[in-house]
Design an enzyme around this catalytic site. Structure first.
Site, mmCIF file in Angstrom:
data_model
loop_
_atom_site.group_PDB
_atom_site.id
_atom_site.type_symbol
_atom_site.label_atom_id
_atom_site.label_comp_id
_atom_site.label_asym_id
_atom_site.label_seq_id
_atom_site.Cartn_x
_atom_site.Cartn_y
_atom_site.Cartn_z
ATOM 1 N N GLY A 196 -2.671 12.309 2.897
ATOM 2 C CA GLY A 196 -4.243 12.698 2.067
ATOM 3 C C GLY A 196 -4.843 12.798 3.118
ATOM 4 O O GLY A 196 -4.973 11.475 3.498
ATOM 5 N N ASP A 223 3.804 16.788 8.486
ATOM 6 C CA ASP A 223 3.451 16.351 9.993
ATOM 7 C C ASP A 223 2.352 16.879 11.002
ATOM 8 O O ASP A 223 2.598 17.989 11.814
ATOM 9 C CB ASP A 223 4.590 15.570 10.547
ATOM 10 C CG ASP A 223 4.205 14.498 11.072
ATOM 11 O OD1 ASP A 223 3.678 14.408 11.863
ATOM 12 O OD2 ASP A 223 5.518 13.008 10.890
ATOM 13 N N ASP A 227 -8.240 2.960 -5.888
ATOM 14 C CA ASP A 227 -8.578 3.686 -4.753
ATOM 15 C C ASP A 227 -10.353 3.739 -5.840
ATOM 16 O O ASP A 227 -11.529 3.989 -4.723
ATOM 17 C CB ASP A 227 -7.758 4.652 -4.058
ATOM 18 C CG ASP A 227 -7.180 4.769 -3.309
ATOM 19 O OD1 ASP A 227 -7.694 3.458 -2.474
ATOM 20 O OD2 ASP A 227 -5.944 4.739 -2.961
ATOM 21 N N ASN A 233 1.534 -1.034 -0.173
ATOM 22 C CA ASN A 233 0.320 -0.051 -0.059
ATOM 23 C C ASN A 233 1.077 1.250 0.111
ATOM 24 O O ASN A 233 1.832 1.834 1.040
ATOM 25 C CB ASN A 233 -1.036 0.303 1.425
ATOM 26 C CG ASN A 233 -1.518 0.986 1.503
ATOM 27 O OD1 ASN A 233 -1.985 2.079 0.992
ATOM 28 N ND2 ASN A 233 -2.861 1.420 2.511
ATOM 29 N N LEU A 291 -7.403 10.627 7.198
ATOM 30 C CA LEU A 291 -6.547 11.239 7.207
ATOM 31 C C LEU A 291 -5.184 10.817 7.475
ATOM 32 O O LEU A 291 -4.840 10.505 8.785
ATOM 33 C CB LEU A 291 -7.178 11.785 9.109
ATOM 34 C CG LEU A 291 -8.877 12.043 9.014
ATOM 35 C CD1 LEU A 291 -8.836 12.942 10.647
ATOM 36 C CD2 LEU A 291 -8.615 13.560 8.192
#
Length: 304
Positions: A213, A284, A149, A7, A210
């Site tokens: 992205g 971040d 997706d 992933n 969350l």
């Protein structure tokens, strides 16, 4: 059968080596993640047959190196027996109208996927690299499967997926709200239903994904009916480095004022905006929370 799942996030790589029986995971041999890829301070978290470990700053500067690092770790462990993997699943962010279901990747599919790179520049090229690296290590005989997706959102009604632009232009160029994070939203819905033991036909759920992205999706009866991301993953919520929604005239305005091509402005909106753009410090949330609390950094507070 044994399956390896990869992933790819814009700054992370999650992986799982699992045993599959009739479409369901019956156990796993290894799983983990590499976070903060390309940021100079990556973190490798590994759960190998129940034994957990954390490695600070593994030598990875991009996703291709991250895939190699993971495969080398798994290949060196005799109990995992990576050579027994019968298929590899790769997450792809954008399948556009070309792919509505998982597909086994051959050269023709690779060519089609490459054409979609412009629609998801932070993700699709990374997934293509992952396929190439994995093939090089595991060999050509192991099937590579692309999972999209966008597939989950194909159930959206036309009023949710249609943009209010000239209809002929939208039709000619395939412009619509495709939606993203479909794999994650689908998993959230399935997890909720399993936890509560509720039949899917009764549920109307809002789910939020969350991370670097971010997106929000509304589902009814287990199907997506609306979502925040659109033609590309740039639309919607404010994200780590993406702007999310903004007046489209800003693109032309910045292009003229800064004397740069529209493509450069689009690069800014994808790579220099969002939490990073507002704070001027980091994408971040953990870093921003610390800066806001300890240093009373006003721009960090504004980003939060």
């Amino acid at each position: 059968m044994k399956v390896l799942a990869l992933n790819y996030g814009s700054s992370s790589l999650k992986f799982l080596v699992a045993e599959i029986d009739h479409g369901k995971i019956t156990g796993y041999q290894a799983r983990g993640s590499i976070d903060q890829i390309g940021e100079g301070e990556s973190i490798l978290r590994l759960d190998l047959l129940g034994q957990s470990s954390v490695t600070e700053n593994p030598k990875v500067s991009n996703h291709a190196e991250a895939v190699r690092a993971i495969l080398e770790i798994l290949r060196s462990d005799r109990e995992v027996e990576l050579s027994g993997v019968e298929a590899v699943g790769h997450r792809f962010v954008h399948g556009a109208n070309l792919f509505s279901d998982p597909v086994v990747v051959d050269e023709q599919v690779m060519g089609s996927l490459e054409k979609l790179n412009d629609l998801a520049p932070l993700h699709n090229p990374i997934s293509l690299q992952g396929i190439q690296v994995t093939r090089g290590i595991l060999g050509q005989k192991v099937p590579m499967v692309a999972v999209f997706d966008t597939a989950f959102h194909q159930s959206m009604p036309s009023y949710a997926s249609t943009y209010a632009i000239p209809y002929d232009l939208a039709e000619r160029h395939g412009i619509k709200r495709y939606g993203f994070h479909g794999i994650a939203h689908s998993s959230l819905i399935q997890g909720y239903e399993a936890f509560h033991g509720r039949p899917r036909k009764e549920d109307r759920i809002i789910s939020l994904h969350l991370g670097n992205g971010c997106s929000v999706t509304a589902t009814a009866h287990g199907q997506s009916v609306d979502t925040s991301m659109g033609f590309t993953p740039l639309e919607g919520l404010v994200m780590g480095t993406r702007s999310g929604d903004l007046d489209p005239s800003i693109v032309r305005y910045l292009s003229q004022k800064e004397n740069v091509d529209v493509s450069e402005v689009e690069h800014w909106l994808n790579h220099r905006s969002g939490l990073l753009g507002v704070s001027g410090r980091s994408k971040d949330m953990r870093v921003l929370l610390e800066a806001a609390n300890r240093e009373q950094d006003e721009r960090a507070k504004q980003a939060i």
